[in-house]
Design a protein around this motif. Structure first.
Motif, PDB file in Angstrom:
ATOM      1  N   LEU A  94       0.803  -1.231   0.000  1.00 15.21           N
ATOM      2  CA  LEU A  94       0.000   0.000   0.000  1.00 15.21           C
ATOM      3  C   LEU A  94       0.829   1.272   0.000  1.00 15.21           C
ATOM      4  O   LEU A  94       0.455   2.273  -0.615  1.00 15.21           O
TER       5      LEU A  94
ATOM      6  N   ASP B 238      -2.009  -0.265  -7.320  1.00 10.35           N
ATOM      7  CA  ASP B 238      -2.956   0.801  -7.636  1.00 10.35           C
ATOM      8  C   ASP B 238      -4.196   0.656  -6.768  1.00 10.35           C
ATOM      9  O   ASP B 238      -4.723  -0.448  -6.589  1.00 10.35           O
ATOM     10  N   ALA B 239      -4.667   1.773  -6.228  1.00 10.22           N
ATOM     11  CA  ALA B 239      -5.831   1.770  -5.343  1.00 10.22           C
ATOM     12  C   ALA B 239      -7.052   1.209  -6.054  1.00 10.22           C
ATOM     13  O   ALA B 239      -7.347   1.565  -7.195  1.00 10.22           O
TER      14      ALA B 239
ATOM     15  N   TRP C  66      -5.024  -4.731  -4.355  1.00  9.37           N
ATOM     16  CA  TRP C  66      -5.220  -3.665  -3.383  1.00  9.37           C
ATOM     17  C   TRP C  66      -6.061  -4.152  -2.201  1.00  9.37           C
ATOM     18  O   TRP C  66      -5.756  -3.856  -1.054  1.00  9.37           O
TER      19      TRP C  66
END
Length: 155
Positions: free
Chosen positions: A32, A48-49, A55
């Protein structure tokens, strides 16, 4: 000898829980926030969020790992963590080869089984669960009125 080891069991489980939770939380933090080398195979990058499943797995790793490490909601957090690692093993690794040593899934398999064990053992010693239970038991005991002060029940 066996009785001596049995008396130390809650402390051994507590230390096991702390180490497993810390290692798991480190995986989530790396993915993260890019710390500790970053996401696996990314040379310091983050996931990537909102991407599936990376994620979400990282969030589970960070949150559940931290909760397990603290011994707070250990069984529930371990249940979610164990399931996420079983999913990771069977979805990501199993398709490459049968054995974890061949498919790179040793960490997923070990985390899954370690958390499964914690579901059944609980937090052991040194956990916030036990501290909170002890505090609530003390509070309940101190709030009880002595029998002489209680009003009688009418028949």
């Amino acid at each position: 000898m066996s009785a001596r080891l049995d008396s130390a069991q809650p402390y051994a489980i507590g230390l096991f829980r702390i180490v497993v939770g810390l290692l798991f939380a480190c995986h989530g933090a790396a993915s993260l926030f890019g710390v500790l080398g970053g996401a696996a195979g990314s040379d310091g990058a983050t996931v990537d969020a909102g991407t599936w499943p990376g994620w979400y797995a990282a969030v589970i790793q960070l949150v559940c790992g931290s909760l397990v490490m603290l011994g707070l909601g250990t069984r529930a957090a371990a249940f979610l963590a164990s399931g996420s690692m079983a999913y990771a093993y069977f979805d990501v690794h199993q398709s490459m080869a049968l054995w974890p040593i061949e498919n790179g899934g040793e960490a997923s398999a070990m985390f899954s089984w370690a958390f499964l064990l914690l579901i059944f053992t609980g937090s052991g010693a040194l956990g916030a669960d036990r501290l909170l239970a002890r505090l609530s038991a003390r509070r309940a005991t101190s709030e009880r009125k002595p029998a002489a002060e209680q009003s009688p029940v009418a028949a």
